[in-house]
Structures are given as C-alpha cells and as structure tokens.
Design an enzyme around this catalytic site. Structure first.
Site, short mmCIF file in Angstrom:
data_model
loop_
_atom_site.label_atom_id
_atom_site.label_comp_id
_atom_site.label_asym_id
_atom_site.label_seq_id
_atom_site.Cartn_x
_atom_site.Cartn_y
_atom_site.Cartn_z
N ASP A 47 0.43 -1.02 -0.14
CA ASP A 47 0.46 0.54 0.06
C ASP A 47 1.07 1.54 0.08
O ASP A 47 2.30 1.40 0.85
CB ASP A 47 -0.93 0.24 1.24
CG ASP A 47 -2.11 0.73 1.20
OD1 ASP A 47 -1.77 1.96 0.71
OD2 ASP A 47 -2.82 0.99 1.98
N THR A 73 -7.58 6.17 -9.15
CA THR A 73 -7.95 6.96 -10.94
C THR A 73 -9.51 7.25 -11.30
O THR A 73 -9.94 7.61 -12.34
CB THR A 73 -7.19 5.28 -11.82
OG1 THR A 73 -8.03 4.47 -11.31
CG2 THR A 73 -5.97 4.91 -11.35
N TYR A 136 -9.38 14.91 -8.91
CA TYR A 136 -8.12 13.84 -9.76
C TYR A 136 -6.81 14.76 -10.14
O TYR A 136 -5.53 14.29 -9.84
CB TYR A 136 -8.55 13.24 -10.71
CG TYR A 136 -7.90 12.28 -10.98
CD1 TYR A 136 -7.02 11.36 -10.88
CD2 TYR A 136 -8.31 12.96 -12.00
CE1 TYR A 136 -6.65 10.34 -11.60
CE2 TYR A 136 -6.51 11.80 -13.24
CZ TYR A 136 -6.30 11.04 -13.24
OH TYR A 136 -5.31 9.69 -13.48
N1 LIG Z 1 -5.88 5.08 -17.72
C1 LIG Z 1 -6.07 6.16 -17.89
O1 LIG Z 1 -6.65 6.17 -19.10
C2 LIG Z 1 -4.91 7.30 -17.33
C3 LIG Z 1 -4.59 7.84 -17.78
C4 LIG Z 1 -3.49 8.94 -17.24
C5 LIG Z 1 -2.60 8.70 -16.52
N2 LIG Z 1 -3.16 7.19 -15.62
C6 LIG Z 1 -2.23 6.80 -14.55
O2 LIG Z 1 -1.41 5.62 -15.27
C7 LIG Z 1 -2.12 4.94 -13.56
C8 LIG Z 1 -2.32 3.70 -14.00
O3 LIG Z 1 -4.29 3.67 -14.78
P1 LIG Z 1 -4.68 2.92 -14.58
O4 LIG Z 1 -5.60 3.26 -15.72
O5 LIG Z 1 -3.67 1.14 -14.86
O6 LIG Z 1 -5.60 2.66 -13.15
P2 LIG Z 1 -6.30 1.42 -12.63
O7 LIG Z 1 -6.39 0.84 -13.36
O8 LIG Z 1 -7.59 2.34 -11.64
O9 LIG Z 1 -5.20 0.96 -11.13
C9 LIG Z 1 -4.74 1.65 -10.36
C10 LIG Z 1 -4.21 1.04 -9.30
O10 LIG Z 1 -3.97 0.85 -8.23
C11 LIG Z 1 -4.50 0.54 -7.23
N3 LIG Z 1 -3.91 0.86 -6.07
C12 LIG Z 1 -5.23 1.93 -5.24
N4 LIG Z 1 -4.29 2.52 -4.48
C13 LIG Z 1 -4.05 2.13 -3.83
C14 LIG Z 1 -2.00 1.44 -2.84
N5 LIG Z 1 -2.29 2.64 -1.80
N6 LIG Z 1 -1.02 1.21 -3.02
C15 LIG Z 1 -1.20 0.51 -4.12
N7 LIG Z 1 -2.21 0.33 -4.57
C16 LIG Z 1 -2.92 1.54 -5.08
C17 LIG Z 1 -5.68 -0.10 -7.21
O11 LIG Z 1 -6.15 -0.86 -6.83
P3 LIG Z 1 -7.68 -1.68 -6.07
O12 LIG Z 1 -8.52 -2.03 -7.53
O13 LIG Z 1 -7.47 -2.13 -5.30
O14 LIG Z 1 -7.77 0.78 -5.94
C18 LIG Z 1 -5.97 -0.31 -8.76
O15 LIG Z 1 -5.57 -1.84 -8.82
C19 LIG Z 1 -2.69 6.31 -12.78
O16 LIG Z 1 -1.18 6.40 -11.91
C20 LIG Z 1 -3.43 6.68 -13.73
O17 LIG Z 1 -3.43 8.18 -12.97
C21 LIG Z 1 -4.45 6.34 -16.58
#
Ligand SMILES: NC(=O)c1ccc[n+]([C@@H]2O[C@H](COP(=O)([O-])OP(=O)(O)OC[C@H]3O[C@@H](n4cnc5c(N)ncnc54)[C@H](OP(=O)(O)O)[C@@H]3O)[C@@H](O)[C@H]2O)c1
Length: 293
Positions: A47, A73, A136
């Site tokens: 975490d 996210t 966010y």
């Molecule tokens: N997807 C996009 O379009 C996009 C665009 C721009 C930037 N980003 C950035 O790219 C990154 C990855 O995005 P994604 O789309 O893969 O998001 P995602 O699918 O929501 O994955 C985020 C992961 O982080 C985990 N998490 C949350 N709180 C945590 C903590 N305290 N410690 C450890 N893990 C934690 C979540 O676990 P739980 O499911 O258990 O909560 C989830 O598995 C993020 O930083 C996001 O801001 C994404």
C-alpha cells in the site's frame, strides 16, 4: 539484471507493463543493460500510502526502476474521496520518491492531461503552466511535483484516455456492446486524445532505453471528443449496432469538472526520436486485432 518494481500491479496499465516487461527478447539498452526482473506488487502486498510498507518493500526487493501505476484513478470518485485521493496519488508518490532518492533508483510516475485547465485551446506542451480543475487533476499534479523534488532520477509521463488494457478503460463500453434498444452516451464537451496502451508502453520503453528523465507528453496524435472517438470505435470494433449519442458533462457537484480542451503536444518525445501515430490509425489497428481474436 535490471530489477523493476511495479506498484498497483492489479491495475490495467500495470498488467500490460508486467506482460511487456516479461516478454522474451525485451531490450532496454543502451541505458538499461541485461535481462529484466519484474517485482509486481498489488495493493494487498504494498500500500503505497503507507510509508513503512514502502520502506519495507525497498529493503526486501531493492528495485532499480519503480513504475508507479498505483493510484485512485476514477476521476469523479476523487471529488467525493479527496482525502484518499491525496493520500495515494500525492503521498504515495512521495513515499516512493524518497525511497528512490535514497537508493538512487529511477521513479516513473504516470500523470494526466487533466492537470491543465483547457483555456489555451491549443495543444499543451510540457512547459505550459498546469492548473487542474478537478481533485483528481490536482492530486496528480501534486504527485508530479513531489516526485520531481524527492527522486532525482524521475520520469513523468502525462497521457490522455488510455484503452486496450484489461479492466476498466475508455472504450470498454463499446466493446461490451449495448442491449437492444439502448444507446451509449459519449461526452462531446471535452477534447483529448484516445491513446492505445501499447503505443504508450512503446514510448515509455523508448524513453527508458535512452535513459530519459523529466516530464514528457505521450499520447496518440490528433484530438477528439469522447463522443467522436466512441463513434469511431463503434465502426472499427467487431461489436455491431452500437449507437452512440452526444451528452454534456454535468457540473452539478457529482462529476468532476473537465477542461474543455486538454490535448497534449508530443513534440518533446518526437524530438527525442519517438513519433506517436494518429489516434484513428491506432484505433483501426486495435479494431482489426479485436476482429481477429
Ligand atoms: N487509464 C488512463 O486513461 C490514464 C490516463 C492518464 C494517467 N493514468 C495514470 O496511470 C496510472 C495507472 O492507471 P490505470 O488506468 O491502470 O488505473 P487502475 O486500473 O485504476 O489501476 C490503479 C491500481 O492502483 C491500485 N491502488 C489504489 N490505491 C493503492 C495504494 N494505496 N497502494 C497500492 N495500489 C493502489 C488499485 O487497486 P484497487 O483496485 O484495489 O483500488 C488499482 O489496481 C494511474 O496513476 C493513473 O492516474 C491513467
């Protein structure tokens, strides 16, 4: 041997990164030499909001590159869960940044076009001043700043709407299809960039192989509203008869305010030697792969 630590390992981007890092024949030379070892830790193992857990993970795994995909996210949810959003997106980044700084590891932080307010109405460069409109966006900007301060070896990538990863993503609704008689709504009041997750990862690997540091914008070229991109996806993807209609975001306090325009200029990445293809081309290729599978 290069030891990578991926945080938030059950998330969509993380799962693509882990698979790509473990693919046979991957080379990140000349900057990173030797085979790659991947330590993938989900929230239950690490975490990042808990300082002591981060410290313990660094002692145990001694990573050389940290890919911090962990984050809160869901943009609208962050409006209601501000405390948690800052705890993960900002404080978590700080814990990792400090640990990386002390051990001279590199930290990659994934950020967003939502750090901008949209008033420029032309593609944003890395030098343009951010001004987030949503919780966010603000937490991600705070994360960026803390990473810059705490981890001398850092790489910050801002991107738009990623698709193609497992789990929740920008095109998921089109891919899942709709029931007969139902329509899908796409927002027509926010212009950004649909971005193929594999193109994004290709650019990240390119930058890592060049030993790049600092902030880069990485998104497929061009621009679109969500409505337009979903309509295009409905044409390219194998799902049939998905009707998409335009809708506006509600500024009623339940939804986060988005900039009307948050397109990222990727000239810095291009000057470094990597060109992102147009989003329509990437989407067509994605649709073709989906049709074959
Ligand atoms: N997807 C996009 O379009 C996009 C665009 C721009 C930037 N980003 C950035 O790219 C990154 C990855 O995005 P994604 O789309 O893969 O998001 P995602 O699918 O929501 O994955 C985020 C992961 O982080 C985990 N998490 C949350 N709180 C945590 C903590 N305290 N410690 C450890 N893990 C934690 C979540 O676990 P739980 O499911 O258990 O909560 C989830 O598995 C993020 O930083 C996001 O801001 C994404």
């Amino acid at each position: 041997m290069v030891r990578f630590l991926v945080t938030g390992a059950r998330g969509g981007l993380a799962r693509v990164l882990i698979e790509r890092l473990r693919a046979p024949g991957l080379s990140l030379e000349p900057a990173l030499t030797g085979p790659v070892e991947v330590i993938a830790l989900g929230r239950e193992d690490l975490d990042i909001a808990r300082h002591e857990e981060v410290e313990r993970a660094f002692v145990e795994h001694r990573p050389e590159v940290v890919l911090n995909t962990a984050g809160l996210t869901q943009v609208d949810l962050c409006e209601s869960y501000q405390w948690e959003a800052y705890l993960v997106n900002r404080d978590g980044a700080e814990h990792l940044g400090r640990a990386c700084g002390r051990s001279n590891a590199a930290l990659v932080y994934f950020s967003t076009d939502l750090v901008f307010d949209g008033s420029k109405r032309a593609p944003y460069t890395e030098e343009d001043p951010p001004n987030p409109l949503s919780v966010y966006g603000d937490t991600k900007l705070a994360g960026e700043l803390i990473v810059m301060k705490s981890a001398p070896r850092h790489l910050i990538l801002r991107t738009g709407w990623l698709y193609g990863q497992p789990g929740r993503h920008f095109l998921k609704a089109v891919q899942e299809g709709v029931k007969e008689g139902e329509v899908l709504f796409g927002y027509d009041d926010h212009i950004s960039q649909p971005t193929h997750v594999h193109d994004f990862v290709d650019a990240l690997f390119f930058l890592l192989s060049r030993g790049a540091g600092g902030t880069y914008h990485v998104a497929n070229a061009g621009e679109a509203t969500q409505f337009r991109a979903l309509r295009q996806a409905a044409d390219y993807l194998p799902q049939k008869n998905v009707e998409v209609q335009p809708v506006h975001h509600q500024n009623d306090g339940r939804q986060a305010i988005r900039p009307r325009y948050s397109v990222l200029a990727c000239g810095k990445l291009e000057r470094a030697g990597f060109k992102m293809r147009p989003w329509e081309e990437a989407l067509r290729a994605y649709g073709e792969t989906a049709r074959r599978s």
